[in-house]
Design an enzyme around this catalytic site. Structure first.
Site, PDB file in Angstrom:
ATOM      1  N   ASP A   1      -3.341  44.362  17.268  1.00 59.92           N
ATOM      2  CA  ASP A   1      -4.132  44.629  18.468  1.00 59.92           C
ATOM      3  C   ASP A   1      -5.008  43.433  18.812  1.00 59.92           C
ATOM      4  O   ASP A   1      -5.500  42.736  17.924  1.00 59.92           O
ATOM      5  CB  ASP A   1      -5.015  45.861  18.260  1.00 59.92           C
TER       6      ASP A   1
ATOM      7  N   ARG B   1       3.378  51.215  23.205  1.00 62.76           N
ATOM      8  CA  ARG B   1       2.555  49.994  23.203  1.00 62.76           C
ATOM      9  C   ARG B   1       3.345  48.808  22.640  1.00 62.76           C
ATOM     10  O   ARG B   1       3.007  48.255  21.604  1.00 62.76           O
ATOM     11  CB  ARG B   1       1.262  50.194  22.414  1.00 62.76           C
TER      12      ARG B   1
ATOM     13  N   ASP C   1      -6.650  48.193  12.089  1.00 61.70           N
ATOM     14  CA  ASP C   1      -5.386  47.599  12.521  1.00 61.70           C
ATOM     15  C   ASP C   1      -4.803  46.786  11.372  1.00 61.70           C
ATOM     16  O   ASP C   1      -5.545  46.194  10.583  1.00 61.70           O
ATOM     17  CB  ASP C   1      -5.601  46.671  13.724  1.00 61.70           C
TER      18      ASP C   1
END
Length: 207
Positions: A126, A177, A85
């Site tokens: 995230d 998302r 990430d």
């Protein structure tokens, strides 16, 4: 050769390369850390920021680009997926504020030689495990597919403790998302979602 699956003769070597690459690009942020960019050009390219079981962290006024994974992991039915990430918050991390930052890709999701998806990015920001008390405010998220995941599975985290605020952010040309939320008490308000014709991705859903 992309025809080989995750258990091919190259599997072990690919994971070794992935781990070695992570040692070079992952920046582990310690507790009680503040990083503030001095102007609009401040930031880091090609890095994966990791906040793992750390507390009291502020990231502000930074341009963060391309948390790139060249050694993607093959997942049958889901193509080749990255492991890093751009900002990953996990473990028991708490009291995190990310403000006035730009998180973006400069390279687009592509296709592998066998026709499967080849995605060299995971999330832009995230949040997983038992992290809590996190605010993401006044940021730009740009040109990314799987942008922000809160909770890595249906059993990850608890909405009794994981409190997240997402406010005043601009999501441009992001696929999905924005965020996707599991097991969290999420306060999401005053965000702006935009798609530009011919941009990186068409939005499939926001929240």
């Amino acid at each position: 050769d992309y025809k080989y699956g995750p258990k091919s003769k190259y599997y072990e070597d690919l994971w070794k390369l992935n781990e070695a690459y992570k040692e070079n690009i992952q920046l582990n942020i310690n507790s009680d850390t503040t990083i503030i960019g001095i102007d609009e050009n401040s930031g880091i390219k090609g890095v994966a920021l990791s906040i793992s079981s750390k507390n009291n962290i502020l990231l502000r006024n930074l341009v963060l680009q391309d948390g790139y994974d060249p050694f993607t992991h093959h997942e049958p039915g889901d193509g080749f997926n990255a492991q890093f990430d751009l900002i990953g918050i996990q473990g028991s991390s708490k009291n995190i504020w990310i403000d006035h930052c730009t998180l973006e890709d400069t390279m687009k999701l592509s296709t592998a030689a066998n026709g499967e998806k080849w995605q060299t990015y995971d999330g832009l920001c995230d949040m997983k495990a038992s992290c809590k008390n996190i605010t993401i405010s006044n940021c730009i998220f740009r040109n990314h597919d799987k942008t922000m995941l809160i909770g890595s599975s249906d059993s990850d985290g608890s909405n009794k403790t994981r409190h997240i605020t997402i406010c005043g952010n601009y999501f441009q040309n992001c696929g999905q998302r924005l965020p996707m939320v599991r097991n969290a008490k999420a306060h999401i308000f005053n965000n702006y979602y935009a798609n530009v014709s011919g941009g990186f991705y068409s939005t499939s859903y926001c929240i």
